[in-house]
Motif scaffolding. Structure first.
Motif, short mmCIF file in Angstrom:
data_model
loop_
_atom_site.label_atom_id
_atom_site.label_comp_id
_atom_site.label_asym_id
_atom_site.label_seq_id
_atom_site.Cartn_x
_atom_site.Cartn_y
_atom_site.Cartn_z
N LYS A 1 -6.50 -0.51 -4.31
CA LYS A 1 -6.27 0.93 -4.30
C LYS A 1 -5.31 1.40 -3.21
CE LYS A 1 -10.38 2.01 -1.52
NZ LYS A 1 -11.66 2.77 -1.49
N ASN A 2 -5.16 0.59 -2.15
CA ASN A 2 -4.26 0.98 -1.06
C ASN A 2 -2.93 0.23 -1.07
OD1 ASN A 2 -6.11 2.85 0.13
ND2 ASN A 2 -7.26 1.13 0.99
N ASN A 3 -2.65 -0.49 -2.16
CA ASN A 3 -1.41 -1.25 -2.26
C ASN A 3 -0.21 -0.29 -2.25
OD1 ASN A 3 0.93 -2.55 -3.73
ND2 ASN A 3 -0.47 -4.30 -3.63
N ALA A 4 0.64 -0.42 -1.25
CA ALA A 4 1.75 0.51 -1.06
C ALA A 4 2.74 0.48 -2.22
CB ALA A 4 2.46 0.20 0.24
N ASN A 5 3.03 -0.72 -2.73
CA ASN A 5 3.99 -0.83 -3.84
C ASN A 5 3.44 -0.24 -5.13
OD1 ASN A 5 6.32 -1.95 -2.68
ND2 ASN A 5 5.36 -3.97 -2.61
N TYR A 6 2.14 -0.39 -5.35
CA TYR A 6 1.53 0.19 -6.55
C TYR A 6 1.61 1.72 -6.48
CZ TYR A 6 -0.44 -4.48 -7.41
OH TYR A 6 -0.61 -5.83 -7.63
N ALA B 1 -7.94 4.91 -9.36
CA ALA B 1 -6.81 5.70 -9.83
C ALA B 1 -5.73 5.76 -8.75
CB ALA B 1 -7.27 7.10 -10.19
N LEU B 2 -4.48 5.68 -9.17
CA LEU B 2 -3.35 5.74 -8.23
C LEU B 2 -2.69 7.12 -8.22
CD1 LEU B 2 -1.73 2.30 -9.11
CD2 LEU B 2 -2.82 2.89 -6.94
N GLY B 3 -2.63 7.76 -9.39
CA GLY B 3 -1.99 9.07 -9.46
C GLY B 3 -1.88 9.56 -10.88
#
Length: 286
Positions: A246-251, A112-114
């Motif tokens: 999960k740690n992709n800054a752009n995502y 999950a990203l947010g």
């Protein structure tokens, strides 16, 4: 003299090769960086329209994001495409749907990203103006879809009409009702038919998307509806990606992008305020 000349030539060659290497690395990094700014979002239903709008906004451009939206109507296939990397991020599912998917696909999980929003489920009735008026022996229509039915039963409990067993889960059924003081009868229906059968029963549980399609507004037409609190946290929608990303800054920027004020105004105007913004940390859902 010859040795000195060879030595100088050698230094020049090394410098040229090194410079070429740095240039190649720099070019490769630039290309990689540009590519990572391109994000394919998989979605379905109303979320497709939302993300197509977001993709064209100045907010997306300011964050350097180039968004493409892909329509995949089946939730399981959409999650699989995301886990496999065919889709970068998806926007369609609730927290409970996401948790269930990960439990069933432990070798190919999502992250999950947010949070994005809650679309409240409502209890609707043409016969009664509030849940306290619902009489003994009343018939309430609930979805025959397991996850929607469980969500509806939890809402009936919140409304004070029934009590569920303590271990009631995401796929709980009427068999998990502990107490039914009004002896309510349950009629299972296709969850898309709720607005059409509202006159045939005492009350009916309808999801927000179906309600809107039936010209019903959950915040004004229902006699009781979900609110954003711990009892509804499983129904909050999220953005998800493959676990490896999960740690992709752009995502992660997509979460910030979704909650921009002008984008929220667009969503509120288009869906009449029925997609309630939820901007909370993921820890809220756990």
């Amino acid at each position: 003299m010859k040795k000195s000349a060879y030595w100088l030539i050698g230094i020049v060659v090394v410098i040229i090769v090194a410079a070429f290497g740095i240039h190649s690395i720099s070019s490769s990094h630039s290309a990689s960086s540009a590519k990572s700014n391109k994000i394919t979002i998989g979605s379905e239903g109303s979320d497709i329209d939302i993300w197509k709008h977001i993709a064209k906004t100045d907010d997306a451009k300011k964050l350097g994001l180039k968004i493409t939206v892909k329509n995949i109507a089946d939730g399981v296939q959409l999650n699989k495409a995301t886990a496999d990397g065919d889709v970068d991020v998806n926007a369609f599912q609730s927290w409970s749907y996401y948790v269930t998917y990960n439990q069933q696909n432990k070798s190919n999980k999502l992250a999950a990203l947010g949070t994005t929003y809650l679309e409240p489920m409502g209890i609707y009735s043409k016969k009664y103006k509030n849940v306290k008026q619902i009489p003994d022996g009343a018939t309430i229509a609930i979805a025959n879809n397991p996850s929607q039915a469980a969500r509806g039963l939890l809402l009936l409990q919140k409304a004070g009409l029934i009590t569920l067993k303590k271990n009631f889960g995401m796929l709980g059924t009427v068999k998990d009702i502990k107490s039914n003081p009004k002896n309510i009868k349950f009629k299972e229906i296709d969850d898309t038919t709720g607005p059409r059968i509202i006159n045939d029963v005492d009350a009916v549980l309808i999801s927000n998307t179906v309600a809107l399609e039936g010209h019903l507004h959950v915040l004004t037409d229902s006699i009781f509806h979900e609110k954003v609190d711990q009892s509804t946290k499983d129904n909050i929608n999220i953005l998800a990606t493959s676990a490896k990303n999960k740690n992709n800054a752009n995502y992660k920027k997509l979460v910030k992008l979704y909650h921009k004020k002008d984008i929220q105004k667009y969503i509120k105007d288009k869906y009449y305020g029925t997609k309630i913004e939820v901007n909370k940390p993921l820890s809220y859902l756990k």
